[in-house]
Design an enzyme around this catalytic site. Structure first.
Site, short mmCIF file in Angstrom:
data_model
loop_
_atom_site.label_atom_id
_atom_site.label_comp_id
_atom_site.label_asym_id
_atom_site.label_seq_id
_atom_site.Cartn_x
_atom_site.Cartn_y
_atom_site.Cartn_z
N HIS A 240 -13.68 102.45 -85.54
CA HIS A 240 -12.98 101.76 -84.45
C HIS A 240 -13.49 102.31 -83.13
CE1 HIS A 240 -9.64 101.16 -81.60
NE2 HIS A 240 -9.30 100.12 -82.33
N ARG A 283 -14.11 96.59 -83.36
CA ARG A 283 -14.44 96.81 -84.76
C ARG A 283 -15.32 95.66 -85.25
NH1 ARG A 283 -8.96 96.92 -87.80
NH2 ARG A 283 -8.17 95.82 -85.99
N LYS A 286 -14.44 91.57 -85.16
CA LYS A 286 -13.31 91.37 -84.26
C LYS A 286 -13.77 90.66 -82.99
CE LYS A 286 -9.99 93.25 -86.67
NZ LYS A 286 -8.79 92.50 -87.07
N ASP A 289 -13.22 92.35 -76.26
CA ASP A 289 -12.06 92.85 -75.51
C ASP A 289 -12.59 93.72 -74.37
OD1 ASP A 289 -9.83 94.26 -74.51
OD2 ASP A 289 -8.84 94.29 -76.46
N CYS A 291 -11.41 96.12 -72.68
CA CYS A 291 -11.17 97.57 -72.69
C CYS A 291 -12.27 98.32 -73.41
CB CYS A 291 -9.81 97.90 -73.29
SG CYS A 291 -9.69 97.72 -75.09
N TYR A 292 -12.94 97.67 -74.39
CA TYR A 292 -14.01 98.35 -75.13
C TYR A 292 -15.28 98.48 -74.31
CZ TYR A 292 -10.89 98.05 -79.06
OH TYR A 292 -9.81 98.19 -79.88
N ASP A 344 -8.31 91.48 -70.83
CA ASP A 344 -8.97 91.60 -72.13
C ASP A 344 -10.06 90.53 -72.27
OD1 ASP A 344 -9.54 90.90 -74.79
OD2 ASP A 344 -7.51 91.18 -75.50
N ASP A 351 -3.12 93.73 -66.88
CA ASP A 351 -2.30 94.92 -67.02
C ASP A 351 -3.12 96.12 -66.54
OD1 ASP A 351 -3.72 96.21 -69.38
OD2 ASP A 351 -3.07 94.34 -70.33
N HIS A 354 -5.99 97.51 -69.15
CA HIS A 354 -7.27 96.80 -69.16
C HIS A 354 -7.98 96.90 -67.81
CE1 HIS A 354 -5.77 95.00 -72.94
NE2 HIS A 354 -7.06 94.93 -73.22
#
Length: 423
Positions: A240, A283, A286, A289, A291-292, A344, A351, A354
């Site tokens: 992850h 992952r 998936k 996003d 944040c990654y 995201d 938010d 993020h």
């Protein structure tokens, strides 16, 4: 227009191919790609219009980081939170950190009064037995301890540094350490790879790091690397992005990154960058996003350093080993909320979490420090450039240097009691 990957006519060939097999995951991926494609088409049209109306050489001003809108959103969060944040009552030091770090990347400092008020609030979150809780009168937990220490280091005043009870913090960390080399997140709490990273990060920043605190930790972390190449939360779990960053950054802090299978990690993390969107997934199989952008993107500077030690001739000394331009395009075109804050993916709400990690990833993508120190790659307007973030701690470079300097000569007053144990 060819400068932008997303406007290239061949870019559509990077869309996901399901080989004729319909599944729920493919339908979700298709929907995300459609929303991203719509924004990329809109950007391409804006770019064409700008080229027609703007003198030659001036058509590089978009995409634009909506800096003032983001700053306004962040500053408001330091005084007023909407009802949606009620669920984060146990994450209040995190909110302080997310906002402060985001503002710092945008080169915006809070007022002295606001900074002092944040310090006083975080002191209320500090537990009498060491560490910080998620709010006043809550149990101490390694995650908000990491967030609180980072926030105080970003503020970087005498008041902020003195707010950290280092003696009790050391005892807190020692109490959470397990014989196998892992860390509990709190007293009698769960064990996962975040614990080693959070503990090592705050120990280094506050100069309470000892070999005893981290004995066997590197070996335990190495056991969390999976057959894919990334890291799971504990041995045997799926790889992850968040756990992978924590695991490899922990090894860097422990000085044991050479124990990792760096090439397997490189293979896994490079394959997490989405071919069409340009952002990262957390992952395998998936969705993208924002944040990654940091949790995956932040691994590359650390990995670059490790691989360069092994064989300098095989490492690019101009760029990180991912597509920095593609990531910036995704973040700037698809992840900016119209009224401030970052998200995201298209269709999601803004938010502070993020906002923090998309800006952190954007900073990583803009600044290369693996060879030619100081080289930058900024997509769009030159005003989009953020301040660089430290890839291990994810706070500003100056904040790390200043914390090191402040704490370097401060020793712990650990005394042995009559039973031989430290008191």
């Amino acid at each position: 227009m060819d400068f932008f990957r997303c406007t290239d006519e061949k870019h559509v060939l990077q869309r996901c191919n399901n080989d004729g097999i319909v599944s729920q995951s493919f339908e979700q991926q298709f929907a995300v790609e459609e929303s991203v494609a719509s924004l990329y088409r809109q950007f391409s049209e804006e770019l064409s219009n700008q080229a027609e109306l703007t003198p030659a050489g001036k058509a590089d001003q978009i995409p634009i980081l909506k800096r003032s809108s983001h700053v306004a959103f962040l500053n408001k969060g330091l005084s007023v939170l909407c009802d949606a944040y009620e669920c984060l009552d146990a994450s209040r030091p995190w909110i302080c950190y997310w906002i402060l770090h985001s503002l710092d990347l945008l080169n915006e400092r809070v007022s002295d009064t606001t900074a002092s008020n944040i310090v006083k609030f975080l002191m209320k979150c500090q537990h009498p037995d060491g560490g910080f809780g998620g709010g006043p009168d809550q149990i101490a937990h390694l995650a908000p301890t990491y967030a609180a220490v980072n926030a105080l280091c970003i503020i970087g005043t005498e008041e902020a540094y003195r707010a950290i009870d280092r003696e009790r913090l050391y005892k807190f960390l020692k109490r959470l350490k397990t014989p196998e080399g892992s860390y509990q997140m709190h007293d009698l709490g769960e064990v996962d790879i975040r614990g080693v990273y959070c503990a090592a990060a705050v120990a280094h920043l506050t100069n309470i790091y000892t070999e005893e605190l981290f004995d066997c930790c590197a070996e335990w972390v190495v056991g969390c690397q999976t057959y894919e190449g990334g890291y799971g939360g504990i041995p045997g779990m799926e790889a992850h992005g968040g756990y992978t960053f924590c695991g490899f950054a922990a090894l860097v802090l422990l000085g044991k990154e050479h124990l990792a299978d760096a090439k397997a990690l490189l293979r896994w993390v490079t394959n997490r960058q989405m071919r069409y969107e340009g952002g990262f997934q957390g992952r395998t199989n998936k969705l993208v996003d924002g944040c990654y952008s940091f949790w995956q993107g932040g691994v590359f500077p650390l990995l670059h350093r490790t691989l360069a030690k092994e064989d300098l001739n095989t490492i690019d000394m101009q760029r990180w080993l991912f597509h920095q331009g593609a990531l910036q395009e995704y973040l700037l075109i698809c992840c900016q909320y119209p009224s401030g804050g970052l998200i995201d993916k298209p269709g999601k709400q803004r938010d502070f979490y993020h906002t923090c990690y998309t800006l952190s990833g954007l900073s990583i993508a803009q600044h290369f420090g693996g060879g030619n120190i100081g080289s930058t790659l900024v997509v769009g307007s030159a005003k989009n450039e953020l301040l660089p973030t430290h890839p291990v701690y994810n706070i500003g470079i100056d904040a790390v240097i200043n914390a090191y300097e402040y704490f370097k000569n401060k020793q712990l007053e650990r005394r042995e009691g009559s039973n031989g144990n430290e008191t």
